[in-house]
Write an enzyme that holds these catalytic residues in place. Structure first.
Site, PDB file in Angstrom:
ATOM      1  N   CYS A 111      -4.499  -3.506 -85.249  1.00  0.00           N
ATOM      2  CA  CYS A 111      -5.823  -3.694 -84.624  1.00  0.00           C
ATOM      3  C   CYS A 111      -6.563  -2.376 -84.402  1.00  0.00           C
ATOM      4  O   CYS A 111      -7.753  -2.384 -84.090  1.00  0.00           O
ATOM      5  CB  CYS A 111      -5.680  -4.439 -83.314  1.00  0.00           C
ATOM      6  SG  CYS A 111      -4.735  -5.950 -83.475  1.00  0.00           S
ATOM      7  N   HIS A 247     -11.940  -3.751 -79.294  1.00  0.00           N
ATOM      8  CA  HIS A 247     -11.179  -4.752 -80.040  1.00  0.00           C
ATOM      9  C   HIS A 247     -11.217  -6.072 -79.265  1.00  0.00           C
ATOM     10  O   HIS A 247     -11.057  -6.097 -78.036  1.00  0.00           O
ATOM     11  CB  HIS A 247      -9.747  -4.259 -80.225  1.00  0.00           C
ATOM     12  CG  HIS A 247      -8.840  -5.289 -80.808  1.00  0.00           C
ATOM     13  ND1 HIS A 247      -9.167  -5.990 -81.934  1.00  0.00           N
ATOM     14  CD2 HIS A 247      -7.621  -5.750 -80.394  1.00  0.00           C
ATOM     15  CE1 HIS A 247      -8.193  -6.844 -82.210  1.00  0.00           C
ATOM     16  NE2 HIS A 247      -7.247  -6.720 -81.290  1.00  0.00           N
ATOM     17  N   ASN A 277      -9.329 -13.112 -82.376  1.00  0.00           N
ATOM     18  CA  ASN A 277      -8.855 -11.749 -82.624  1.00  0.00           C
ATOM     19  C   ASN A 277      -8.670 -11.560 -84.144  1.00  0.00           C
ATOM     20  O   ASN A 277      -7.881 -12.277 -84.752  1.00  0.00           O
ATOM     21  CB  ASN A 277      -7.520 -11.591 -81.878  1.00  0.00           C
ATOM     22  CG  ASN A 277      -6.864 -10.246 -82.082  1.00  0.00           C
ATOM     23  OD1 ASN A 277      -7.230  -9.494 -82.988  1.00  0.00           O
ATOM     24  ND2 ASN A 277      -5.885  -9.955 -81.256  1.00  0.00           N
TER      25      ASN A 277
HETATM   26  O1  UT7 Z   1      -4.572  -7.717 -81.118  1.00  0.00           O
HETATM   27  C1  UT7 Z   1      -3.371  -7.413 -80.523  1.00  0.00           C
HETATM   28  C2  UT7 Z   1      -3.538  -7.396 -79.103  1.00  0.00           C
HETATM   29  N1  UT7 Z   1      -3.069  -8.631 -78.533  1.00  0.00           N
HETATM   30  C3  UT7 Z   1      -3.358  -8.855 -77.289  1.00  0.00           C
HETATM   31  O2  UT7 Z   1      -4.040  -8.113 -76.670  1.00  0.00           O
HETATM   32  C4  UT7 Z   1      -2.759 -10.070 -76.602  1.00  0.00           C
HETATM   33  C5  UT7 Z   1      -2.513  -9.755 -75.152  1.00  0.00           C
HETATM   34  N2  UT7 Z   1      -1.954 -10.850 -74.420  1.00  0.00           N
HETATM   35  C6  UT7 Z   1      -2.700 -11.925 -74.041  1.00  0.00           C
HETATM   36  O3  UT7 Z   1      -3.858 -11.986 -74.342  1.00  0.00           O
HETATM   37  C7  UT7 Z   1      -2.047 -12.997 -73.218  1.00  0.00           C
HETATM   38  O4  UT7 Z   1      -0.788 -12.566 -72.792  1.00  0.00           O
HETATM   39  C8  UT7 Z   1      -1.933 -14.361 -73.966  1.00  0.00           C
HETATM   40  C9  UT7 Z   1      -3.306 -14.955 -74.136  1.00  0.00           C
HETATM   41  C10 UT7 Z   1      -1.268 -14.153 -75.325  1.00  0.00           C
HETATM   42  C11 UT7 Z   1      -1.068 -15.345 -73.161  1.00  0.00           C
HETATM   43  O5  UT7 Z   1      -1.602 -15.511 -71.870  1.00  0.00           O
HETATM   44  P1  UT7 Z   1      -0.622 -15.492 -70.615  1.00  0.00           P
HETATM   45  O6  UT7 Z   1      -1.456 -15.715 -69.426  1.00  0.00           O
HETATM   46  O7  UT7 Z   1       0.146 -14.214 -70.679  1.00  0.00           O
HETATM   47  O8  UT7 Z   1       0.276 -16.764 -70.878  1.00  0.00           O
HETATM   48  P2  UT7 Z   1       1.851 -16.877 -71.071  1.00  0.00           P
HETATM   49  O9  UT7 Z   1       2.288 -16.262 -72.337  1.00  0.00           O
HETATM   50  O10 UT7 Z   1       2.503 -16.396 -69.827  1.00  0.00           O
HETATM   51  O11 UT7 Z   1       2.062 -18.457 -71.195  1.00  0.00           O
HETATM   52  C12 UT7 Z   1       1.935 -19.276 -70.060  1.00  0.00           C
HETATM   53  C13 UT7 Z   1       2.223 -20.709 -70.424  1.00  0.00           C
HETATM   54  C14 UT7 Z   1       3.588 -20.953 -71.059  1.00  0.00           C
HETATM   55  O12 UT7 Z   1       4.083 -22.158 -70.505  1.00  0.00           O
HETATM   56  P3  UT7 Z   1       5.202 -22.151 -69.355  1.00  0.00           P
HETATM   57  O13 UT7 Z   1       6.392 -21.470 -69.996  1.00  0.00           O
HETATM   58  O14 UT7 Z   1       4.639 -21.355 -68.228  1.00  0.00           O
HETATM   59  O15 UT7 Z   1       5.404 -23.591 -69.064  1.00  0.00           O
HETATM   60  C15 UT7 Z   1       3.299 -21.165 -72.518  1.00  0.00           C
HETATM   61  O16 UT7 Z   1       4.241 -22.022 -73.123  1.00  0.00           O
HETATM   62  O17 UT7 Z   1       1.276 -21.197 -71.386  1.00  0.00           O
HETATM   63  C16 UT7 Z   1       1.961 -21.868 -72.443  1.00  0.00           C
HETATM   64  N3  UT7 Z   1       1.183 -21.708 -73.680  1.00  0.00           N
HETATM   65  C17 UT7 Z   1       0.250 -22.591 -74.070  1.00  0.00           C
HETATM   66  N4  UT7 Z   1      -0.203 -23.728 -73.540  1.00  0.00           N
HETATM   67  C18 UT7 Z   1      -1.168 -24.372 -74.195  1.00  0.00           C
HETATM   68  C19 UT7 Z   1       1.242 -20.697 -74.567  1.00  0.00           C
HETATM   69  N5  UT7 Z   1       0.350 -20.895 -75.547  1.00  0.00           N
HETATM   70  C20 UT7 Z   1      -0.280 -22.057 -75.264  1.00  0.00           C
HETATM   71  C21 UT7 Z   1      -1.295 -22.780 -75.896  1.00  0.00           C
HETATM   72  N6  UT7 Z   1      -1.723 -23.917 -75.327  1.00  0.00           N
HETATM   73  N7  UT7 Z   1      -1.886 -22.346 -77.041  1.00  0.00           N
END
Ligand code: UT7
Length: 320
Positions: A111, A247, A277
């Site tokens: 990225c 980004h 992204n």
């Molecule tokens: O370009 C490279 C740079 N990349 C980034 O900057 C990404 C940086 N990270 C992020 O933007 C965030 O961490 C994410 C958007 C990827 C994830 O958000 P989060 O608030 O950190 O969520 P999480 O990973 O802690 O997931 C929370 C919950 C999980 O369920 P449980 O285990 O708490 O029951 C996941 O299974 O959300 C669930 N989950 C979803 N639910 C519905 C994960 N993906 C999805 C989805 N739809 N697509």
């Protein structure tokens, strides 16, 4: 001598896929995606390829700059999703455009690819080697996703952005780059495994995997630090910057950076709502949007910043 951006261009696939479309094919919701990331839809390649979108973006940038392909000395493409291992995307672009005298190669800084490409052009200009460059970020990330992994596939999109850069007295005022390979495992995708008559290997093709929260923490700490560093080196106060073109990974990351810099969100244009992204292509596509609607004028201070897999990051302060 520094590098000045004199034209921009971009290209997105025709097909748009909304969060509601994704709801129909996987266990996710528009509410989850929008509230966690700000993303509402993304463009997904059907007919398009990384090379075809890069070529279109390049043509638009050349036209926007009023520069002929034969004037280019250098073509650098930032991509993690080239169509071929070789020849490079940049060489294919060179051939299609007829940029016969250009040196052409791809780089992989994920990225941060566009920022790293810009710094390569800048270094060549500073050394006096070259005078005009085409810097591109182009990705077809949809082919690198596990479409059964809702935690990654909903975040990414496809597209390409390009800039024509020339050696000038003003342009890039200051620039920082960094890499932290020790933490690279938090966002990765393996290439082909070793496979030859002397090895038995039945490893399946790998797809993008990410420890989202680790990347998030890295971004909200490193991006403001990098921006403050380029501003300090350029002797510019954050208040003097017209736009911060970051980004486009997550609206919450951009909000955190704005807060840390004590700047209003109006100074942070975004397109992640409609593009998701697009790795190396995010920054140049957004820059093209901002440029084409006349939001930036000669002499404006603009900050660009990219961050992502590697881990890598880069920021540049531009005197537009
Ligand atoms: O370009 C490279 C740079 N990349 C980034 O900057 C990404 C940086 N990270 C992020 O933007 C965030 O961490 C994410 C958007 C990827 C994830 O958000 P989060 O608030 O950190 O969520 P999480 O990973 O802690 O997931 C929370 C919950 C999980 O369920 P449980 O285990 O708490 O029951 C996941 O299974 O959300 C669930 N989950 C979803 N639910 C519905 C994960 N993906 C999805 C989805 N739809 N697509």
């Amino acid at each position: 001598m520094t590098a000045r951006i004199i034209g921009t261009g971009s290209c997105l696939p025709i097909k748009e896929v909304s969060n509601f479309d994704l709801e129909k094919i996987m266990d996710t919701t528009d509410e989850w995606i929008k509230s966690r990331t700000g993303i509402e839809k993304r463009h997904i390649a059907v007919e398009e390829t990384t090379t075809s979108m890069a070529i279109e973006a390049a043509k638009r940038a050349l036209e926007n700059a009023g520069v002929g392909a034969e004037e280019l000395d250098l073509i650098v493409v930032g991509t993690v999703s080239a169509d071929r291992h070789f020849p490079s995307t940049a060489c294919e672009i060179q051939s299609t455009l007829g940029a016969d005298k250009a040196v052409a190669f791809d780089i992989n800084a994920a990225c941060s690819g566009f920022l790293f490409g810009l710094s390569i052009a800048n270094a060549y200009f500073a050394s006096g080697c070259f005078k005009k460059a085409l810097v591109i970020g182009a990705e077809t990330l949809s082919k690198m996703m596990d479409w059964n992994d809702r935690s990654t596939c909903v975040l990414f999109g496809d597209g390409a952005g390009a800039a024509i850069v020339e050696a000038a007295d003003t342009g890039i005022v200051s620039m920082v780059q960094g890499s932290d390979g020790a933490r690279g495992g938090v966002l990765s995708c393996y290439n082909r495994p070793v496979n030859n008559p002397f090895v038995t290997n039945d490893t399946a093709l790998d797809y993008t995997s990410m420890t989202g929260q680790e990347v998030y923490k890295f971004a909200v700490r490193t991006v403001p630090e990098a921006i403050l560093k380029v501003l300090k080196e350029g002797n510019v106060n954050p208040d003097e910057v017209k736009y911060f073109v970051l980004h486009q990974a997550n609206i919450r990351i951009i909000e955190a950076v704005a807060k840390r810099l004590n700047q209003p969100m109006e100074k942070f244009p975004t397109n992640l709502q409609k593009c998701g992204n697009i790795s190396a292509a995010s920054v140049p596509i957004l820059l093209d949007e901002v440029n084409r609607i006349g939001m930036i004028n000669k002499g404006d201070k603009v900050v660009l910043a990219g961050f992502g897999a590697g881990l890598t990051w880069g920021a540049a302060l531009l005197d537009w």
